[in-house]
Design a protein around this motif. Structure first.
Motif, PDB file in Angstrom:
ATOM      1  N   GLY A 240      -0.086  -1.140  -0.064  1.00  0.00           N
ATOM      2  CA  GLY A 240      -0.085  -0.176  -0.268  1.00  0.00           C
ATOM      3  C   GLY A 240       0.787   1.170   0.490  1.00  0.00           C
ATOM      4  N   GLN A 241       1.753   1.434   0.600  1.00  0.00           N
ATOM      5  CA  GLN A 241       2.902   2.642   0.981  1.00  0.00           C
ATOM      6  C   GLN A 241       3.754   2.452  -0.007  1.00  0.00           C
ATOM      7  OE1 GLN A 241       4.694   2.694   4.759  1.00  0.00           O
ATOM      8  NE2 GLN A 241       3.825   1.336   5.290  1.00  0.00           N
ATOM      9  N   ARG A 244       1.153   4.036  -3.265  1.00  0.00           N
ATOM     10  CA  ARG A 244      -0.559   4.740  -2.804  1.00  0.00           C
ATOM     11  C   ARG A 244      -1.318   5.612  -3.817  1.00  0.00           C
ATOM     12  NH1 ARG A 244      -0.196   9.576  -1.235  1.00  0.00           N
ATOM     13  NH2 ARG A 244       2.303   9.950  -0.931  1.00  0.00           N
ATOM     14  N   ARG A 247      -2.055   3.974  -6.872  1.00  0.00           N
ATOM     15  CA  ARG A 247      -3.265   3.289  -6.648  1.00  0.00           C
ATOM     16  C   ARG A 247      -4.623   4.881  -6.698  1.00  0.00           C
ATOM     17  NH1 ARG A 247      -6.975   4.447  -3.173  1.00  0.00           N
ATOM     18  NH2 ARG A 247      -6.054   6.394  -2.006  1.00  0.00           N
ATOM     19  N   GLU A 248      -4.252   6.224  -6.350  1.00  0.00           N
ATOM     20  CA  GLU A 248      -4.925   6.900  -6.655  1.00  0.00           C
ATOM     21  C   GLU A 248      -5.328   7.434  -8.734  1.00  0.00           C
ATOM     22  OE1 GLU A 248      -3.172  11.634  -5.708  1.00  0.00           O
ATOM     23  OE2 GLU A 248      -3.010  10.504  -4.533  1.00  0.00           O
ATOM     24  N   VAL A 259      -5.108  -1.854  -1.797  1.00  0.00           N
ATOM     25  CA  VAL A 259      -4.191  -1.704  -2.822  1.00  0.00           C
ATOM     26  C   VAL A 259      -4.247  -2.715  -3.775  1.00  0.00           C
ATOM     27  CG1 VAL A 259      -2.235  -3.386  -2.520  1.00  0.00           C
ATOM     28  CG2 VAL A 259      -2.953  -2.319  -0.916  1.00  0.00           C
TER      29      VAL A 259
END
Length: 283
Positions: A240-241, A244, A247-248, A259
């Motif tokens: 996820g990090q 990030r 994904r956005e 994710v």
């Protein structure tokens, strides 16, 4: 040339010159213990950093006519910095009694050559550029996270010289690279047509892989790194990090998608391959 990006790259060039081997203190308090715990991590990171020369070949193949700012960044800042990271890490592992990293510095895949041929069409080159920025973001963000964990582990092991003159200086240069890719991606994505965005999403879904993984063995090696640095078992958070902003940008229209599945699948597979290899070796 985007003045904001140029100012950023100018600042990187001025404030973060390539690290020098002569400035490094390779003193290791417990060579055997440090090698046993982190030797394979150093080898993996050294190989990835040393393969920057191949990455530049891939870029010039995939982007036959890149924006001037991209060429300025990767030729004058990114490549000189990254190659020194690789040389320092490789020297450290040799000091620990390990063999030098085996880096592939000149192989360009057939897939990238095909992309490069298509990229002579401006609209398709924009798709390739977006993929380049996405890969750069995920790679550099993963590096930042991994170097932070390695730095913590090195301090925990009492290896102050290595923490302060090897890992610390390297990890301070990685966020600037990430920022370049993020600014570039945020600038390009809104300018893409709907079909270009669809193609980026599709190609990213089928081509994503953790940094430095081009085959099954390297994916298992990456899984080893994840396990050593304490990432295994919390792949969701790490992934996820790492993606990030991806994904956005690409998947912001899908509510609740924390994710992208292809990212999480790739990180979990690396750990599974590492565990399977270890079990096979012990059998």
């Amino acid at each position: 040339m985007d003045p904001r990006l140029k100012a950023h790259v100018d600042r990187l060039a001025a404030e973060h010159p390539p690290l020098r081997l002569d400035d490094v203190d390779f003193t290791v308090r417990d060579p055997a213990g440090f090698e046993r715990r982190f030797g394979h991590v150093l080898d993996y990171m050294a190989r990835v950093e040393l393969e920057v020369d191949r990455n530049v070949l891939e870029l010039t193949t995939m982007l036959p006519d890149p924006p001037e700012i991209d060429r300025y960044f990767y030729a004058d800042v990114w490549q000189p910095q990254e190659i020194q990271h690789g040389r320092i890490l490789d020297r450290l592992q040799v000091e620990l009694g390990r063999a030098p990293a085996t880096a592939d510095v000149d192989t360009v895949s057939a897939k990238l050559r095909i992309l490069g041929a298509l990229a002579h069409l401006d609209a398709f080159q924009d798709v390739c550029r977006m993929l380049y920025y996405l890969t750069g973001m995920a790679t550099e963000r993963s590096a930042v996270l991994a170097y932070n964990l390695l730095h913590e582990g090195t301090l925990e092991a009492g290896e102050q010289a290595i923490a302060h003159t090897v890992v610390g200086p390297i990890k301070r240069q990685e966020p600037g690279h990430y920022a370049f890719y993020q600014l570039s991606a945020r600038g390009l994505w809104p300018r893409l047509a709907a079909w270009q965005r669809w193609l980026v999403r599709r190609m990213r879904t089928i081509s994503f892989g953790p940094v430095g993984t081009n085959n099954k063995e390297q994916r298992a090696d990456f899984g080893d790194v994840m396990r050593t640095l304490g990432i295994a078992g919390r792949e969701d958070d790490f992934a996820g990090q790492a993606v990030r902003v991806e994904r956005e940008l690409l998947w912001g229209h899908r509510q609740g998608l924390a994710v992208p599945p292809y990212v999480l699948r790739a990180f979990r597979e690396a750990v599974e391959l590492s565990v399977a290899r270890e079990r096979a070796a012990a059998a």
